[in-house]
Design an enzyme around this catalytic site. Structure first.
Site, short mmCIF file in Angstrom:
data_model
loop_
_atom_site.label_atom_id
_atom_site.label_comp_id
_atom_site.label_asym_id
_atom_site.label_seq_id
_atom_site.Cartn_x
_atom_site.Cartn_y
_atom_site.Cartn_z
N GLU A 147 0.83 -1.21 0.00
CA GLU A 147 0.00 0.00 0.00
C GLU A 147 0.86 1.26 0.00
OE1 GLU A 147 -3.03 -0.15 -0.61
OE2 GLU A 147 -3.88 -2.00 0.19
N GLU A 149 -11.71 -0.29 -10.61
CA GLU A 149 -11.23 -1.21 -11.65
C GLU A 149 -12.04 -1.18 -12.95
OE1 GLU A 149 -11.58 -1.94 -8.44
OE2 GLU A 149 -9.47 -2.11 -7.90
N ASP A 163 -4.21 -10.09 -8.27
CA ASP A 163 -4.39 -9.11 -9.36
C ASP A 163 -3.16 -8.37 -9.90
OD1 ASP A 163 -4.29 -7.71 -6.94
OD2 ASP A 163 -6.25 -6.80 -7.11
N ARG A 177 0.63 3.74 -3.24
CA ARG A 177 -0.03 5.03 -3.00
C ARG A 177 0.98 6.14 -2.77
NH1 ARG A 177 -5.81 3.54 -0.46
NH2 ARG A 177 -5.63 1.31 -0.75
C1 DMJ Z 1 -6.14 0.12 -5.24
O1 DMJ Z 1 -5.42 0.41 -4.11
C2 DMJ Z 1 -5.29 -0.46 -6.31
O2 DMJ Z 1 -5.93 -0.36 -7.52
C3 DMJ Z 1 -4.94 -1.90 -6.05
O3 DMJ Z 1 -4.22 -2.48 -7.09
C4 DMJ Z 1 -6.19 -2.70 -5.82
N1 DMJ Z 1 -7.09 -2.13 -4.90
C5 DMJ Z 1 -7.31 -0.72 -4.84
C6 DMJ Z 1 -8.56 -0.24 -5.51
O4 DMJ Z 1 -9.61 -1.06 -5.51
#
Ligand code: DMJ
Length: 564
Positions: A182, A441, A308, A186
């Site tokens: 995270e 997404e 993912d 971010r």
């Molecule tokens: C975000 O922090 C990023 O896109 C991450 O890859 C997946 N989850 C969240 C948004 O849903």
């Protein structure tokens, strides 16, 4: 009588004969008068000079102000201004697009103002309780995550205020066990993107500071990082709920950002080398990886939660390195994973919606997370690297999956998607976990599909989703998620990715493609655009990054071409 004598004696001073009889007094009076006149004249001249000086200074201030404004216009609204210039030259800026762009911008201002008012400096806003919450250790996640969105939307004042906060108040010296993933996507990603867009070295310096604090996480026997690290003492660990394993997405989603900052031993690249050693032919890895052995466990395989962005970064590091042979192994691994993805594709009955299953051992489960809705965008983005037949096949798959994801939204009463879906025979799709936390997404995929196919339908779908957010999630003090997309009951959280990703992708659906062109920029998984840099084999990556650290490279339009 006495009173009459006294007043007569007072008036005698006014009579000229009094002075004619007393020449010394007359002289004294004359000298005093001349001195007083000189003094008054001198003060008045001084005053006039000061007034002139003040007027000059005022006009200088006005001139400097307009210079600053002009400069801000050039740097801050460069992209916004270009939207119009490019539109004139290359394509007509559809008035509906312009109107929608403004509406999305207004939504961003509302989200930002609410955060500023009730949660400034904290990680995220809780709109219902009008308070802030430090979900990421107090790193001002919403500010850092929003920098590039503010910049791209041309929100000058807001960007400057955010920048001042980064300069004066962003402090990483927090005794806090931060999520490496995270914090990377971010905070490091947000700062790097702000640097790549604005050229202000402040952002790069801050990115280096936080990346340095994360690096010990990669010191494991296999090079697969631990998922958490203390920002002060640098002690890394994995949470107990993973049984000591590292999470696949968390371990494989730092390459884009960390390669942009610092790479003395390229630990982040070793992760991929390690995973490539036992990479299966179908390119699918379970969501838990042993940080000691560097091998997968027997856990679930998914393109949703915890899997993912590992797949996303295989493609994006290849694009970020400008698709050279130095990064071709990323593309090879990604293509294997796409074979694996294709093997998980099924269709619903009765409506033949295409979806991606999850896999446990050899059995498939008919479940798909909304998180996996990034996949249509990723597949479309990677499709051009195949020969034309494969390319077409993958683009079609991407479009089919996007239709399914759009219907995750359209089939609920609120027109907002739930967190995951099950596909039962004869019933098409059914919401499983029914919350919606403002995730990006689906609109992310719509953005790629619009850019790559030119099909305006994707803009319409994005607009419909935006309107559903406006209707259900907008409150007086920001935007909230829904606890249940069937009832519309609201939660109390404005996730930082709403400004970072969701609104940015929707906004970019309504700008000309020359704004953040996909042949010059690659978006990290948190929607932070990073400039593409050509990587060459045997070339010291430090040098490549040094080149990138050269002062501000102005954003260029697509037709100006690439320099590297
Ligand atoms: C975000 O922090 C990023 O896109 C991450 O890859 C997946 N989850 C969240 C948004 O849903």
């Amino acid at each position: 009588m006495a009173r009459t004598r006294s007043s007569t004696s007072k008036w005698r001073y006014c009579h000229p004969s009094y002075y004619l009889k007393r020449p010394k007094r007359l002289a004294f009076l004359l000298v005093t008068f001349v001195c007083a006149s000189l003094l008054v004249w001198d003060r008045q001249t001084l005053l006039r000079e000061h007034e002139d000086e003040l007027a000059k200074l005022k006009s200088e201030v006005v001139r400097l102000k307009s210079l600053v404004e002009e400069d801000n216009d050039k740097t801050m609204n460069g992209i916004a201004a270009r939207v119009h210039e490019e539109a004139k030259e290359e394509e007509v800026d559809d008035p509906i697009d312009a109107e929608r762009r403004e509406k999305v911008k207004e939504a961003a201002i509302h989200a930002w103002n609410s955060y500023e008012k009730y949660a400034w400096g904290q990680d995220e806003l809780q709109p219902q309780s009008k308070s802030g919450i430090n979900s990421f250790g107090g790193l001002g996640a919403t500010i850092v995550d929003s920098l590039d969105t503010l910049y791209i939307m041309g929100l000058d004042e807001q960007f400057q205020k955010a920048k001042e906060w980064v300069a004066n108040s962003l402090d990483f010296n927090k005794n806090y066990d931060a999520s490496v993933f995270e914090t990377t996507i971010r905070v490091v990603g947000g700062l790097l993107s702000a640097y790549d867009l604005s050229g202000d070295k402040l952002f790069l310096d801050k990115a280096v500071d936080i990346a340095d604090r994360l690096l010990p996480a990669w010191d494991t026997p296999s090079g697969i990082p631990y998922n958490f690290i203390n920002l002060v003492d640098g002690r890394p660990h994995n949470p107990s709920w993973t049984g000591g394993f590292s999470i696949l997405a968390d371990a494989g989603t730092e390459q884009l950002e960390i390669l942009n900052v610092w790479c003395t031993t390229c630990q982040v690249e070793n992760v991929i080398t390690q995973l490539n050693k036992n990479f299966p032919d179908d390119g699918l890895l379970p969501i838990y990886i042993d940080p000691n052995e560097g091998k997968g466990s027997h856990a679930t395989i998914t393109f949703g939660a915890m899997g993912d962005s590992f797949y996303e970064y295989l493609l994006k590091v290849w694009i970020h390195g400008n698709k050279t042979s130095a990064v071709k192994h990323y593309r090879e691994m990604w293509e294997k994973s796409m074979k694996g993805l294709s093997s998980l594709v099924r269709r619903t009955t009765p409506s033949a919606f295409t979806y991606i299953c999850e896999k446990s051992g050899s059995s498939l489960s008919d479940k798909m997370d909304e998180l996996a809705c990034f996949a249509p965008g990723m597949i479309a983005l990677g499709s051009s690297g195949y020969d034309s037949e494969e390319s077409k096949k993958f683009l079609t798959l991407a479009e089919e999956l996007a239709w399914t994801c759009y219907n995750f939204y359209q089939t609920t009463p609120t027109k907002l998607a739930g967190e995951n879906y099950f596909f039962y025979s004869g019933e098409d799709m059914s919401v499983g976990t029914s919350w919606n936390i403002l995730r990006p997404e689906t609109v992310e995929s719509l953005f790629y599909l619009w850019r790559l196919t030119g099909n305006k339908t994707y803009k319409e779908w994005g607009w419909n989703i935006f309107q559903a957010f406006e209707k259900n999630s907008r409150v007086e003090s920001g935007y909230v998620g829904l606890k249940d997309v069937n009832t519309g009951v609201k939660d109390n959280m404005m996730q930082s990715f709403f400004l970072a990703e969701t609104l940015k992708y929707i906004y970019l659906l309504f700008t000309p493609p020359s704004v953040i062109p996909l042949d010059e920029w690659v978006f990290n998984t948190e929607a932070h655009p990073l400039r593409i840099v050509t990587r060459k084999e045997g070339r010291d990556i430090e040098r490549i990054l040094d080149e990138k650290r050269k002062p501000f490279i102005r954003l260029r339009s697509r037709k100006e071409g690439r320099s590297d």
